[in-house]
Motif scaffolding. Structure first.
Motif: not given
Length: 614
Positions: A353-362
């Protein structure tokens, strides 16, 4: 039952007629009682009606009282002296053979006497000597039920045991279960009656869902979009689109493997155009379709057993099976389609997600970048930088850095086991793809156990993979594809006849059955078609449906060899039961001759010939 004297009085009274040929009320009452006695199997009544002068109406009355079951009806017609009616019903005498096998000794004696009086010597010989064992071995399930229960009622255990060794496997199982535990012996009847063995109905359903031919072809007009096997591989769900001047028609069809019949379950007119890739998923009791509604949104539609939308359109990826339905990627984690649910169930994972370590999943363009292992409730997926393994509760279990040599993001993932994941990447040069296998150790560490350059099929898959793995379709496509796109025409599983092998048709592998026994290809040159290639399952069906009576000792070797080539566990188990039955049937028989294969040697066998096989 009435006494012989009572029957004689009824026959005498029923024979009294008026001048116009009709019966008075006393005579009618006597006739009705006489007909009822015949239907109940009263021997004296059945003998009496043969000596009477019967009108056509009388004969119709006797026929109306006949048993509904065909074999019992045939015997009834013989016993009341209606030979012409019996001949019309039972041209080859097979029904009478069945009735004779099921009859008590007194009825058998009467049948023989009637047939002898009519001069039916051939039928007598067939009935008495059992020369129609072929017919008995090919009985329908209703006929078997009729015969088996009569034999059990008469406690004819020897005949029931012989029947077990003559019938096809599913019917033999039904006959074996009619035997009391103490009468089964230590052979086939004991094996087939074990509670752990599939029921007769399950064995019958298993054989009927297997293909009859090694190659099945289904033509269609349009562009292929997706294919998905049901979990038991009895059905193949197909989706294709057909453009029209104003929209695109999307069709979904169900292809029955055992019969070759196709049923259309879904047709929809859409304006935005269909989404490509894996857009249909067969769950067994439900079938799901993923439909494109806008540039970034997809609508999940349940098209079987009833057509209904599942929640509003959402940014979700391709579908894969989960332990309770289907799972997809969404920007913050997973989206589940639970069985019978009306809405999607979202599971947010804090790492994304926006604040996750890996970002948003495509969720777009992810065809092979998502795979599952439903039995272990595991989900694997990847981004351009990492590959992940999580459970269905949303706990992130593993994170692996993607190799830098992968020049473009087009992965295909597949679990080899709950502790092993394979990831395949297409490279900048098509002939140089790379595959990694990660092993997850009990202490939580990762090990890159294998790295393979080139096509997966070139000796890379682990030993024993065929019988233990359920490969993801996208990963399986890379195994059998040339440059990751087209099937090599030399693939061992292709079942091409003279017609399909001619020309320059190119084939793409689009689905693989769970046991890796059936391969589905799309033919993209000339008329569009889907082909189901099955090198061994049609042979398995033939053996499972063949009466044991027609088997030979050399079939034991054939069955054991076939088992080693089939991956579906239930088919392998059924062939194992068949092998046990044939072992009991042939006992210590020896197969001699220079042609054909002999059974595997036992502790008291000898092998003749230099190669030990003749």
């Amino acid at each position: 039952m009435l006494s012989a004297d009572e029957i004689a009085r009824l026959a005498e009274r029923a024979g009294l007629r008026r001048d116009d040929g009709s019966r008075g009320w006393r005579a009618r009452r006597a006739w009705r009682r006489l007909v009822s006695a015949c239907a109940a199997g009263d021997a004296a009544a059945q003998e009496a009606v043969q000596t009477m002068e019967l009108t056509d109406t009388d004969v119709l009355g006797l026929l109306a009282a006949a048993p509904a079951e065909p074999a019992a009806r045939a015997a009834y017609l013989v016993l009341i002296g209606q030979g012409a009616q019996h001949q019309a019903l039972d041209l080859d005498g097979s029904l009478l053979t069945l009735a004779y096998r099921a009859a008590v000794p007194e009825v058998r004696e009467r049948l023989r006497a009637h047939l002898a009086a009519e001069g039916g010597t051939e039928v007598i010989r067939a009935v008495v000597t059992g020369e129609q064992r072929d017919r008995l071995a090919e009985m329908s399930y209703d006929e078997l039920d009729h015969l088996g229960h009569h034999l059990a009622e008469r406690r004819s255990w020897d005949e029931l045991r012989r029947l077990v060794l003559d019938l096809p496997l599913a019917k033999a199982s039904a006959a074996a279960r009619l035997l009391p535990a103490g009468e089964r012996g230590a052979g086939a009847a004991e094996v087939l009656s074990d509670p752990s063995v599939p029921s007769p109905g399950q064995l019958r359903a298993l054989a009927e869902r297997l293909p009859r031919r090694r190659l099945i072809r289904h033509d269609f007009v349009g562009s292929y979009q997706g294919a998905s096997f049901s979990p038991d591989a009895s059905e193949l769900a197909l989706q294709y689109s057909r453009p029209t001047p104003w929209s695109t028609d999307v069709h979904a069809e169900i292809f029955r493997i055992g019969t070759g019949k196709v049923t259309r379950h879904f047709t929809r007119h859409i304006v935005t155009g269909p989404v490509g890739g894996n857009s249909i998923l067969h769950l067994g009791d439900e079938i799901l379709v993923r439909e494109k509604t806008s540039k970034h949104l997809r609508q999940i539609i349940r098209i079987f057993p009833e057509r209904e939308t599942v929640g509003p359109p959402a940014p979700v990826s391709v579908m894969r099976r989960s332990s309770g339905g289907a799972v997809m990627l969404c920007p913050e984690g997973f989206a589940f389609v639970d069985r019978h649910a009306q809405d999607l169930r979202y599971l947010t994972m804090p790492q994304f997600g926006e604040n996750g370590a890996y970002g948003r999943l495509s969720h777009e363009g992810v065809f092979g970048g998502l795979t599952t292992l439903p039995t272990a409730r595991l989900v694997a997926f990847c981004t351009k930088e990492h590959a992940f393994v999580a459970d269905e509760d949303g706990d992130l279990l593993r994170a692996m850095t993607m190799p830098r040599e992968s020049a473009r993001f087009d992965p295909a993932l597949s679990f080899f086991s709950p502790d092993s994941l394979a990831v395949h990447h297409k490279a900048a040069r098509p002939e140089h793809p790379v595959t990694h296998v990660w092993e997850f150790r009990p202490d939580g560490t990762l090990r890159d156990t294998a790295r393979h350059w080139g096509p997966i099929r070139n000796g890379f898959l682990p030993h024993g993979w065929r019988s233990s793995l359920v490969l993801d379709d996208a990963f399986a496509e890379r195994i059998h594809a040339v440059d990751g796109s087209w099937v090599d025409n030399g693939a061992h599983w292709l079942q091409l006849d003279a017609k399909t092998a001619s020309g320059r048709a190119r084939r793409a592998l689009i689905a693989l059955s769970p046991g890796q026994d059936m391969y589905v290809t799309e033919v993209s040159r000339g008329r569009q078609a889907v082909e189901v290639h099955s090198p061994h399952l049609s042979s398995a069906r033939e053996l499972l449906e063949r009466p044991l009576l027609h088997a030979t000792p050399s079939d034991l070797h054939l069955i054991r060899e076939l088992r080693s080539k089939i991956g579906a566990p239930d088919v392998r188990a059924a062939l194992g039961l068949l092998s046990a039955c044939l072992t009991d049937r042939f006992g210590g028989d020896i197969a001699l001759g220079a042609t054909g294969s002999s059974p595997f040697g036992g502790p008291h066998d000898i092998a003749l010939g230099e190669d030990g096989n003749r």
